[in-house]
Design an enzyme around this catalytic site. Structure first.
Site: not given
Length: 442
Positions: A263, A275, A142-143, A268, A270, A69-70
């Site tokens: 690698s 992300e 849009t879209h 690249k 990125n 029991h904490d």
């Protein structure tokens, strides 16, 4: 939470050491309140909290090996360090969540304050870039398809305004989470209610009616607010990634001199920061559902369903959101913006972005119903879209159009300045408005 995704200030708030210290503050506040109403006369040292040595690892060992029991483990650890005359009064008449929930409110309050600060920093970063590119034309999409012109500054003004609303939400949340309860095992006050009032006053909280626990609607509100903000950060990050795509190329995250993007492919660059944030914000949003279920599944005056999951979701979401806003501020401050590419993208469809003006002009001059004018202009526009031809040139050679309008009237439709003439008005409603809800009035 992984140290990789946390900043020190927020991580410290949700550390075990700080949790146990807040438990100690509540216990001492209760003792002070008892003395004030005359339950005992023993002196309470003014520096008592500083004299108590809290060792989280030892508390966890006691819980794991002995008490299971904490809070009992915590009391076992700190009680021998209290003056002997105070030890019989320690935790007297209290339940674990008198301490745990009241202390949690202190952590939530600290957390919200930091989130307000970092939100303000992110807004400042967005404002700086928005002002720099206030009048820089960019295609609105849009879209995912070219629609009509905006400016890059207006895009960011929308982001700024959204964050303004979030700051207002956080201000309201600061009030909501600042609650405490010292009302015993089922909320029926095994101690004098005056003690609860005094404790809450000392800690800057307000007393709230409760069962054994403070109802989890407050935690759910906290998690919901963080979830909404996380969704916004996810949206911003996703849009930065889209604008970085090779085919669009309107912005790029700063790429260090010695940074490597792949690698396998040396060329690249990125958008790894955006992300990363897109993925992390999904965690914060998904944790909201757990908070809802903890609220819905509580049995009677209390069950243990919420305990384990809250140890994970509250801290993780708080730390992740704080980290994400700080990192996004850095991305926006340092990102490269390419106005030339924005112009090239505007011209990519060779005038199709002005089709609405042409349609309205044809409807006005021909007196035909708007839907017929729409069909007439649409047919020409789709032909240009498929063939890659210049919209204005095809219109000028189309007898169905020029029988109603002159060349000068047609050319007047292709006016970029008219499309962005209300930029100042938009900024006045957002970035330039110092008193709007959720803005700098706070």
């Amino acid at each position: 939470m992984l140290k990789r995704y946390g900043r020190d200030e927020m991580s410290n708030i949700w550390s075990e050491a700080n949790k146990f210290f807040n438990w100690l503050l509540v216990e001492i506040a209760v003792l002070k309140a008892r003395r004030r109403i005359g339950e005992f006369i023993h002196e309470i040292p003014s520096d008592l909290a500083e004299k108590i040595s809290i060792q989280p690892e030892e508390i966890n060992r006691i819980e794991r090996e002995i008490t299971k029991h904490d809070v009992v483990a915590f009391l076992t650890h700190i009680s021998p360090q209290f003056p002997g005359e105070l030890r019989p009064w320690l935790h007297r008449g209290l339940t674990s969540y008198d301490i745990g929930d009241t202390a949690l409110s202190l952590q939530l309050r600290e957390s919200v304050s930091i989130l307000i600060q970092i939100s303000t920093k992110l807004m400042s970063a967005i404002k700086t870039v928005a002002m720099e590119y206030k009048y820089t034309p960019e295609i609105g999409r849009t879209h995912g398809i070219h629609a009509e012109p905006i400016t890059f500054g207006v895009k960011l003004a929308n982001w700024y305004d959204e964050l303004n609303r979030h700051i207002h939400r956080l201000q309201r949340l600061l009030v909501s989470v600042s609650v405490g309860k010292i009302s015993g095992a089922v909320g029926m006050y095994t101690i004098d209610p005056k003690i609860e009032e005094m404790v809450c006053e000392d800690l800057g909280l307000r007393p709230i009616i409760a069962t054994q626990i403070i109802s989890r609607d407050i935690v759910a509100e906290y998690m919901s607010t963080l979830g909404i903000i996380a969704a916004t950060i996810g949206k911003f990050s996703t849009n930065l990634r889209l604008l970085s795509q090779t085919e669009i190329g309107e912005i790029m995250e700063l790429f260090g001199k010695d940074q490597k993007g792949s690698s396998a492919m040396p060329h690249k660059e990125n958008p790894i920061g955006s992300e990363n944030l897109s993925g992390l914000m999904r965690v914060v949003c998904s944790n909201v559902q757990v908070a809802y279920e903890n609220l819905a599944a509580c049995w009677h005056e209390r069950s243990l369903d919420n305990s384990g999951s809250e140890r994970v979701i509250i801290a993780d979401s708080s730390i992740l959101l704080d980290y994400a806003m700080a990192r996004l501020a850095g991305i926006i401050e340092k990102m490269r913006v390419f106005p030339g590419r924005m112009t090239a993208n505007l011209n990519q469809t060779k005038g199709l972005i002005f089709s609405q003006e042409v349609m309205m002009l044809v409807a006005e001059k021909s007196k035909m119903p708007r839907e017929e004018a729409h069909t007439l202009v649409r047919d020409v526009a789709l032909e240009c879209w498929e063939n890659g031809t210049d919209f204005l040139e095809v219109l000028l050679g189309n007898n169905s159009i020029i029988q109603f309008v002159s060349e000068d009237e047609l050319r007047s439709c292709f006016n970029l300045e008219n499309k962005v003439r209300y930029v100042d008005y938009i900024f006045a409603k957002s970035i330039d408005n110092q008193n709007q809800e959720g803005g700098n009035e706070y």
